[in-house]
Design a protein around this motif. Structure first.
Motif, short mmCIF file in Angstrom:
data_model
loop_
_atom_site.label_atom_id
_atom_site.label_comp_id
_atom_site.label_asym_id
_atom_site.label_seq_id
_atom_site.Cartn_x
_atom_site.Cartn_y
_atom_site.Cartn_z
N HIS A 123 -7.98 7.02 5.35
CA HIS A 123 -7.86 6.67 3.94
C HIS A 123 -6.82 5.58 3.70
O HIS A 123 -6.38 5.38 2.58
N ASN A 124 -6.46 4.88 4.76
CA ASN A 124 -5.43 3.84 4.69
C ASN A 124 -6.00 2.57 5.31
O ASN A 124 -5.75 2.25 6.46
N ASN A 172 5.45 4.89 2.00
CA ASN A 172 5.21 6.28 1.61
C ASN A 172 5.53 6.49 0.13
O ASN A 172 5.99 5.57 -0.56
N ASN A 187 -2.76 12.27 -1.35
CA ASN A 187 -3.01 13.06 -0.15
C ASN A 187 -4.32 13.83 -0.24
O ASN A 187 -5.04 13.75 -1.25
N MET A 216 2.41 10.03 3.96
CA MET A 216 2.57 9.29 5.20
C MET A 216 4.01 9.47 5.67
O MET A 216 4.94 9.31 4.88
N TYR A 261 -1.99 13.84 5.23
CA TYR A 261 -2.20 12.40 5.38
C TYR A 261 -3.19 12.14 6.50
O TYR A 261 -3.11 12.74 7.57
N THR A 270 -3.15 5.67 -2.26
CA THR A 270 -3.99 6.77 -1.80
C THR A 270 -3.24 8.09 -1.92
O THR A 270 -2.23 8.29 -1.25
N SER A 306 0.87 -1.17 0.00
CA SER A 306 0.00 0.00 0.00
C SER A 306 0.91 1.22 0.00
O SER A 306 1.85 1.31 0.79
N GLN A 348 1.00 5.33 0.39
CA GLN A 348 0.21 6.41 0.96
C GLN A 348 0.97 7.73 0.85
O GLN A 348 2.02 7.91 1.47
#
Length: 474
Positions: free
Chosen positions: A177-178, A198, A220, A148, A173, A218, A143, A145
């Motif tokens: 959404h994570n 990240n 920001n 992050m 962040y 995802t 994942s 993000q």
């Protein structure tokens, strides 16, 4: 802001201009493959993956989620219109509920467990997610993000320098959404937690040609449109996604890219969201066409399960109404969908929030129960059972939902368990009551007495073996 409407016993929300902040897009990095101080998190070593496991329809699956946009709004965007000519438009794709967080949880866990808000939650370790299914077949995953601060970050949000204006700070962040970081089965296992990475890691992984086989990405809070507009999202897609579509280290002829939204913006209409299937793995004959089959976020799970012959979670991914497999994947795997499409009256209301019982709903609280272990999933391999799973505890065996607020109790799963990877290794800090306020992350939002009581309740529920997801109610 959104205002509360009461319609019979259904709690819904009317949306106004929640996501429209007049800001100008600023690229957060020189390119999608460039590291940037704006991402805060350091670039770690490249991710390690096993050999590629061939799928029946694709070998790499990438989800990219944008925020809070009605179907018609996205359809009016020139960028989305242009992308739709390159891929397959799914024009009957629906989110599952409101607000954001429960949709992210459901997309990786097969259930949103009654969640009706964006507060801090963690889900016990004996509750499975898509990670369990993938790892059982040695399929690599990650994942990514944006903003992050470091890999495996478990905090509620992260506030940093405002790179858009260069003045002050901004919360780019948010944990809500994570989806994977909410599952203890990910965050409490170091090797898994550090695969939640990240965007500096993403840039590094693309350059090294090690993007895994399953990915959840995802952006920001400004680039995903949550705090901005569809035009701002379009600018970000032009900067980030469109160049990557031409990068074979990201998108090859066995890659599927699902570009979708977490939910629509107007809570009083059903939850249809604009969704595109892009990538080199989209059959040539389908590019520039539309598929009106009824899909939901559970379809991303069931399609992955079908493609790689995985077990299922025995939750929404096996709900025969909600789990249609993407048609081109169903054709390649022999799965038969339910025939619901377009504006069929068989499409359930998926804009309902607040009234569905579950362990993450303080107003209608029920313990976690076992999944349906006799369910038939699209992968044809039965239901994954976590170690120590008490399969006898079913939704039918539970008492009526409890209103914990009326009883003066906090939700036990709103207590931050204190897992921290700030130094790249797991450290367990003292559990604290969760926070929904801006700042670093879990802790300090409720008084110590409530936090201690909630922690004790959480320990009790785990000790009793109360495990795995609540049945969906529609």
């Amino acid at each position: 802001m959104r205002s509360l409407l009461l319609v019979g016993t259904v709690v819904a929300f009317a949306s106004t201009a929640y996501a429209a902040i007049a800001q100008s897009f600023v690229p957060p990095a020189a390119s999608p493959e460039s590291s940037s101080a704006n991402y805060t998190g350091q670039t770690n070593g490249t991710i390690s993956n096993g050999p590629v496991v061939q799928g029946k329809s694709f070998d790499r699956f990438i989800q990219i989620w944008i925020e809070n946009t009605d179907f018609a709004t996205a359809a009016s965007s020139p960028v989305f219109q242009s992308l739709s000519k390159q891929g397959l438009l799914l024009d009957s794709f629906y989110a599952l509920t409101h607000p954001s967080e429960p949709n992210y949880i459901a997309a990786v866990g097969g259930d949103f467990f009654g969640s009706a808000d964006d507060d801090f939650y963690h889900i016990p370790q004996n509750i499975s997610s898509v990670v369990d299914l993938l790892e059982a077949k040695n399929i690599s995953w990650a994942s990514y993000q944006e903003n992050m601060p470091y890999d495996g970050f478990t905090g509620f949000n992260f506030t940093e320098k405002d790179y858009l204006t260069g003045n002050g700070t901004y919360t780019y962040y948010v944990r809500k959404h994570n989806g994977l970081i909410i599952f203890d089965s990910v965050t409490n296992v170091t090797d898994r937690a550090l695969r939640v990475r990240n965007f500096n890691d993403f840039a590094n992984d693309v350059k090294a040609d090690v993007i895994p086989q399953w990915n959840f990405i995802t952006p920001n809070l400004v680039n995903d449109g949550h705090d901005t507009t569809i035009d701002f999202v379009g600018d970000w897609l032009n900067f980030w996604l469109i160049p990557l579509l031409n990068e074979t280290k990201f998108n090859n002829n066995r890659t599927i890219i699902l570009l979708t939204f977490d939910e629509n913006e107007t809570y009083t209409i059903n939850n249809r969201i604009y969704t595109l299937v892009l990538g080199g793995g989209v059959p040539e004959k389908l590019r520039g066409t539309t598929d009106s089959t009824f899909y939901t976020h559970y379809s991303a799970l069931s399609s992955v399960e079908a493609n790689w012959g995985l077990q299922s979670l025995g939750r929404g991914d096996t709900n025969a109404t909600l789990n249609n497999v993407f048609e081109f994947v169903a054709n390649a795997t022999g799965w038969k969908n339910n025939g619901i499409s377009g504006n069929s009256s068989s499409i359930p209301l998926l804009n309902i929030t607040g009234t569905i019982p579950g362990p993450l709903n303080v107003q209608f609280y029920t313990p976690f129960t076992a999944p349906n272990t006799s369910a038939v999933g699209a992968g044809g391999q039965g239901v994954f059972a976590a170690q120590g799973l008490n399969t006898s505890l079913t939704a039918a065996s539970l008492p009526a939902p409890a209103n914990l607020t009326a009883q003066g109790q906090a939700n036990p799963w709103g207590v931050d368990p204190g897992i921290n990877y700030a130094n790249g290794t797991k450290v367990i800090e003292s559990p604290t009551a969760s926070s929904t306020a801006p700042g670093g992350g879990g802790g300090g939002g409720k008084n110590a007495a409530i936090g201690a009581r909630a922690g004790a309740e959480a320990a009790l529920f785990v000790g009793l073996g109360i495990i795995c997801g609540v049945a969906m109610v529609f």
